[in-house]
Write an enzyme that holds these catalytic residues in place. Structure first.
Site, PDB file in Angstrom:
ATOM      1  N   LEU A  76       0.830  -1.216   0.000  1.00  0.00           N
ATOM      2  CA  LEU A  76       0.000   0.000   0.000  1.00  0.00           C
ATOM      3  C   LEU A  76       0.864   1.265   0.000  1.00  0.00           C
ATOM      4  O   LEU A  76       0.341   2.371  -0.004  1.00  0.00           O
ATOM      5  CB  LEU A  76      -0.977  -0.007   1.181  1.00  0.00           C
ATOM      6  CG  LEU A  76      -1.976  -1.184   1.174  1.00  0.00           C
ATOM      7  CD1 LEU A  76      -2.997  -1.049   2.310  1.00  0.00           C
ATOM      8  CD2 LEU A  76      -2.707  -1.303  -0.171  1.00  0.00           C
ATOM      9  N   ASP A 165       9.641  -8.903   2.770  1.00  0.00           N
ATOM     10  CA  ASP A 165       9.308  -9.010   1.351  1.00  0.00           C
ATOM     11  C   ASP A 165      10.045  -7.944   0.547  1.00  0.00           C
ATOM     12  O   ASP A 165      10.085  -6.787   0.928  1.00  0.00           O
ATOM     13  CB  ASP A 165       7.805  -8.839   1.141  1.00  0.00           C
ATOM     14  CG  ASP A 165       7.414  -9.104  -0.302  1.00  0.00           C
ATOM     15  OD1 ASP A 165       7.737 -10.189  -0.799  1.00  0.00           O
ATOM     16  OD2 ASP A 165       6.803  -8.216  -0.928  1.00  0.00           O
ATOM     17  N   HIS A 192       9.536 -14.057   1.215  1.00  0.00           N
ATOM     18  CA  HIS A 192       9.887 -13.885  -0.203  1.00  0.00           C
ATOM     19  C   HIS A 192      11.146 -14.715  -0.394  1.00  0.00           C
ATOM     20  O   HIS A 192      12.220 -14.324   0.044  1.00  0.00           O
ATOM     21  CB  HIS A 192      10.137 -12.392  -0.452  1.00  0.00           C
ATOM     22  CG  HIS A 192      10.770 -12.073  -1.781  1.00  0.00           C
ATOM     23  ND1 HIS A 192      10.430 -10.954  -2.497  1.00  0.00           N
ATOM     24  CD2 HIS A 192      11.717 -12.691  -2.518  1.00  0.00           C
ATOM     25  CE1 HIS A 192      11.149 -10.901  -3.620  1.00  0.00           C
ATOM     26  NE2 HIS A 192      11.943 -11.947  -3.646  1.00  0.00           N
ATOM     27  N   HIS A 245       4.300 -15.687  -2.959  1.00  0.00           N
ATOM     28  CA  HIS A 245       4.363 -15.757  -4.428  1.00  0.00           C
ATOM     29  C   HIS A 245       5.208 -16.895  -5.006  1.00  0.00           C
ATOM     30  O   HIS A 245       6.256 -16.673  -5.607  1.00  0.00           O
ATOM     31  CB  HIS A 245       4.787 -14.429  -5.038  1.00  0.00           C
ATOM     32  CG  HIS A 245       5.921 -13.713  -4.343  1.00  0.00           C
ATOM     33  ND1 HIS A 245       7.098 -14.317  -4.012  1.00  0.00           N
ATOM     34  CD2 HIS A 245       6.030 -12.423  -3.923  1.00  0.00           C
ATOM     35  CE1 HIS A 245       7.894 -13.433  -3.430  1.00  0.00           C
ATOM     36  NE2 HIS A 245       7.260 -12.282  -3.365  1.00  0.00           N
ATOM     37  N   ASP A 319       0.147  -9.676  -4.594  1.00  0.00           N
ATOM     38  CA  ASP A 319       1.422  -8.946  -4.658  1.00  0.00           C
ATOM     39  C   ASP A 319       1.212  -7.603  -5.364  1.00  0.00           C
ATOM     40  O   ASP A 319       2.042  -7.159  -6.167  1.00  0.00           O
ATOM     41  CB  ASP A 319       2.515  -9.771  -5.351  1.00  0.00           C
ATOM     42  CG  ASP A 319       3.914  -9.214  -5.066  1.00  0.00           C
ATOM     43  OD1 ASP A 319       4.043  -8.210  -4.330  1.00  0.00           O
ATOM     44  OD2 ASP A 319       4.884  -9.776  -5.604  1.00  0.00           O
TER      45      ASP A 319
END
Lengths: 439, 317
Positions: A76, A165, A192, A245, A319
């Site tokens: 964000l 991340d 990640h 991810h 993501d």
């Protein structure tokens, strides 16, 4: 755990008439009227039976009413890059995509590595957020991979998980300490997984396409070597790990094998890794297809879809990574990694996987709603009488074009511009409040 | 030719033959005259925009433009607004306001020429984009081989050296393939793209594979791109296994190198100084070929350009 939302909106009172109500976790798939009173689902009754005295009505006409989506992986950009996204715009984008909760990554400026930064975000979301926002704290101070962040303070201030991340933890000792610290507060690490030394500054998947283009490749081994290390370390520390991810088939195999051995592991896959491959890059070196992990091969894409169908991969996460247009309007190698995804996730996956018969609708709903909520211990959206209204109504009949200029997000860096899809979100209620209604 | 020359994929075999015929027929002899200039591109503007150090390519393009009587402007990245933080897009939009006919771009990043082609009406010629391509080098190499061998169909070429980092290799694999030549890559694994075989070539890790080829194409060891990584156990070991010297060159084999050469690294000093190599012929060919490319990119597209002009005038009117 705190997941905050602006309390300014009124709790919804409305009747959704004649929807196809689907919530696999509740074992429900039926045409029904859904009555919402004071933000709660008051009744789910056979279509035509719902009474609407004095209530606002939404004619669903058979559209899908689903438990609202939960995103475990959004950027964000607040604090620090509010020009790219802020809590207000990011949560409005989420609501427009059918999401009722988003988890914000801590790689901001400053990094969310102490309770003061986290508290300021929680306060901001109490006045700005259109859907529930939860925050991750960083694993290491300033995400520098040297010292642990104030993990316990962060947990007490409401962090739902920890993550570095974007700057993967490369120090195995630090990772082990992080698992042990996180275990005490019962939170997972969202990792990640990338061995940046193997990745070696690559900008796309290493393979035939990178060989033809001359672009430095990121081998799948950069991910799998790191996934293996993370799973082993988590198992040793008896910690909860969430693999962010997943981009290649081999990672899914490693996760499946660790889970069989008893590890507490959840994981996520992005819509772009499920819908796109590296071949997109060859056509015009468009930086809209530059993300990390990179788009991989068609074999990987199929393996990811299969792993999602089999339950090995339990969550879909976007993501969502907003970037200013001037940062993406540069040659491919110079462009930052990342694409936005909150407003396209469901339509893209519905159209490319469900509508084509590759994936069951129920699996997609579980992976976008129930499973991610459970993974980070967020309120689980449920279509059941007595539940808080966290739901979204989507039209899966009419086709429409994805038009970036219509996005609520402040950024436009989508990989799906111009796609013709089905699955348009008509209405989203989050925490009992109207979060989005298609005009 | 197409509007731009970004990649060897932009040219068919016929177009390659045709452009090189122009170079041979119209421009090769020009260098040997006292007056080395023709009025072909008088009044045209060529901007050479170089974001990387280059001596031979920038000299070659500049001289090619000047000998065609074009107005040539050289923009070196370090001397322009780039140091002030201007983006490539804005630099090109600015240069485009001068309405150049051709922008020749050398840039450290793959795809930069295609990227700037979105922001200019000028013809864009790729003079090397990172590890991507270097199509005019490929054309001059084909030209040099034609001068030496005549017909190229069926000729066997070994490209030897730092292939991973070489835009020349990438363009030549495409270009040589289009000319019907068989390409073999020779390098240690770490200096080859992992999926090199997918490029439609043979792959070998030993100089023994030089046997039977007609052409040995040597590449410069791009040590500046090796920083911070261990591509090789040591340079000494590379030299003992991969440096090509005169003793490796069989009868009838010809040696090319795009330059600049690293004597004693990829090419032995004895070979560098021998008549078996065509290195200086390549440089000479480069000038004629770049003149032909600039000339043909203007002439072949003149009709399209005129149409665009009419549309412009109508839009303004």
């Amino acid at each position: 755990m705190i997941a905050t939302i602006s309390k300014r909106g009124l709790r919804a009172n409305l009747l959704i008439r004649d929807a196809r109500v689907v919530d696999p976790a509740q074992g429900i798939d039926t045409r029904a009227d859904v009555l919402i009173e004071k933000g709660q689902i008051a009744a789910i009754e056979p279509a035509g039976k719902g009474k609407a005295e004095g209530l606002e009505m939404v004619e669903a006409g058979g559209s899908l009413l689903l438990p609202g989506f939960v995103d475990l992986h959004a950027h964000l950009r607040t604090p620090g890059r509010e020009d790219e996204e802020d809590i207000a715009s990011g949560t409005r984008a989420a609501a427009a995509g059918g999401y009722v909760a988003v988890c914000a990554m801590p790689n901001t400026d400053p990094v969310v590595d102490n309770a003061a930064v986290l508290q300021s975000l929680v306060e901001a979301s109490e006045s700005e957020a259109a859907v529930r926002v939860a925050f991750l704290g960083s694993i290491s101070r300033a995400q520098e991979g040297v010292h642990l962040s104030d993990m316990w303070d962060l947990a007490h201030a409401g962090a739902v998980a920890f993550s570095d991340d974007g700057r993967p933890v490369s120090d195995g000792g630090l990772l082990l300490s992080a698992f042990e610290a996180a275990r005490l507060v019962g939170l997972p690490l969202s990792l990640h997984c990338e061995d940046t030394d193997i990745a070696g500054g690559g900008v796309m998947n290493e393979g035939e396409v990178s060989a033809r283009l001359g672009l430095a490749g990121i081998p799948a081994a950069a991910e799998t070597a790191s996934v293996a290390a993370a799973l082993e370390t988590a198992a040793y520390a008896a910690g909860r790990v969430h693999i962010a991810h997943v981009s290649c088939g081999r990672s899914a195999q490693l996760i499946e094998s660790a889970r069989r051995a008893g590890a507490q592991v959840t994981c996520e896959v992005t819509p772009h890794h499920l819908a796109l491959t590296e071949s997109k890059i060859e056509a015009g070196l468009d930086s809209s297809f530059k993300m990390n992990p990179p788009l991989r091969t068609e074999a990987d894409r199929q393996a990811l879809v299969a792993a999602l169908a089999a339950g090995t991969i339990d969550c879909v996460a976007t993501d969502h990574a907003p970037h200013a247009s001037q940062e993406k309007e540069v040659p491919f190698e110079e462009a930052p990694f990342g694409v936005i995804g909150l407003e396209t996730a469901f339509p893209v996956l519905y159209s490319r996987l469900v509508d084509t018969g590759e994936l069951a609708l129920e699996t997609l709903i579980m992976a976008m709603s129930t499973n991610p909520a459970r993974a980070f211990a967020l309120p689980v959206p449920a279509l059941a009488a007595g539940a808080e209204a966290n739901l979204t109504l989507v039209d899966t009949e009419e086709e429409f074009d994805i038009v970036p200029d219509d996005f609520k997000s402040k950024s436009r860096n989508t990989a799906f511009a111009g796609w013709r899809v089905k699955g348009r979100v008509l209405l989203t209620l989050a925490a009992g409040r109207l979060a989005y209604r298609r005009p | 030719m197409n509007w731009h020359l970004l990649s060897m994929n932009d040219l068919s075999r016929d177009e390659i033959e045709s452009v090189l015929a122009t170079a041979r027929k119209d421009f090769l002899e020009l260098s040997k005259r006292d007056i080395k200039k023709v009025p072909t591109l008088r009044g045209r503007t060529v901007i050479d925009l170089f974001y990387e150090k280059s001596t031979r390519t920038s000299t070659s393009f500049e001289l090619a433009g000047k000998r065609l009587s074009a107005d040539v402007i050289n923009v070196k990245a370090d001397a322009s607004a780039v140091g002030k933080g201007e983006s490539l897009k804005d630099t090109v939009l600015t240069l485009n306001a001068y309405r150049p006919d051709i922008i020749v771009l050398r840039h450290p990043h793959v795809g930069a020429p295609a990227f700037i082609s979105r922001y200019t009406e000028a013809h864009v010629i790729n003079a090397g984009d990172g590890k991507g391509e270097h199509p005019t080098q490929c054309l001059l190499d084909i030209f040099s081989l034609q001068q030496e061998f005549g017909e190229l169909e069926g000729l066997k070429v070994a490209i030897v050296g730092d292939i991973l980092h070489s835009r020349v290799a990438r363009s030549n694999i495409i270009g040589f393939g289009k000319m019907g030549m068989q390409v073999r890559l020779i390098a240690p694994p770490a200096l080859l793209p992992r999926q090199a075989a997918a490029l439609g070539v043979e792959v070998s890790h030993s100089l023994d594979s030089l046997a039977g080829v007609d052409v040995i194409y040597l590449l410069r060891m791009q040590r500046e791109r090796h920083e911070g990584a261990n591509f090789l156990p040591s340079l000494r070991e590379y030299i003992s296994n991969y440096c090509v010297s005169l003793r490796h060159v069989g009868r009838g084999q010809r040696v090319l190198h795009p330059g600049p050469i690293n004597r004693g690294i990829e090419i032995g000093a004895d070979l560098a100084d021998s008549g078996e190599n065509l290195i200086l012929q390549q440089v000479e060919a480069g000038l004629a070929v770049r003149m032909a490319v600039m000339y043909r990119i203007i002439v072949d597209n003149a009709a399209a350009a005129a149409q665009a002009e009419v549309k412009n005038i109508q839009a303004v009117g």
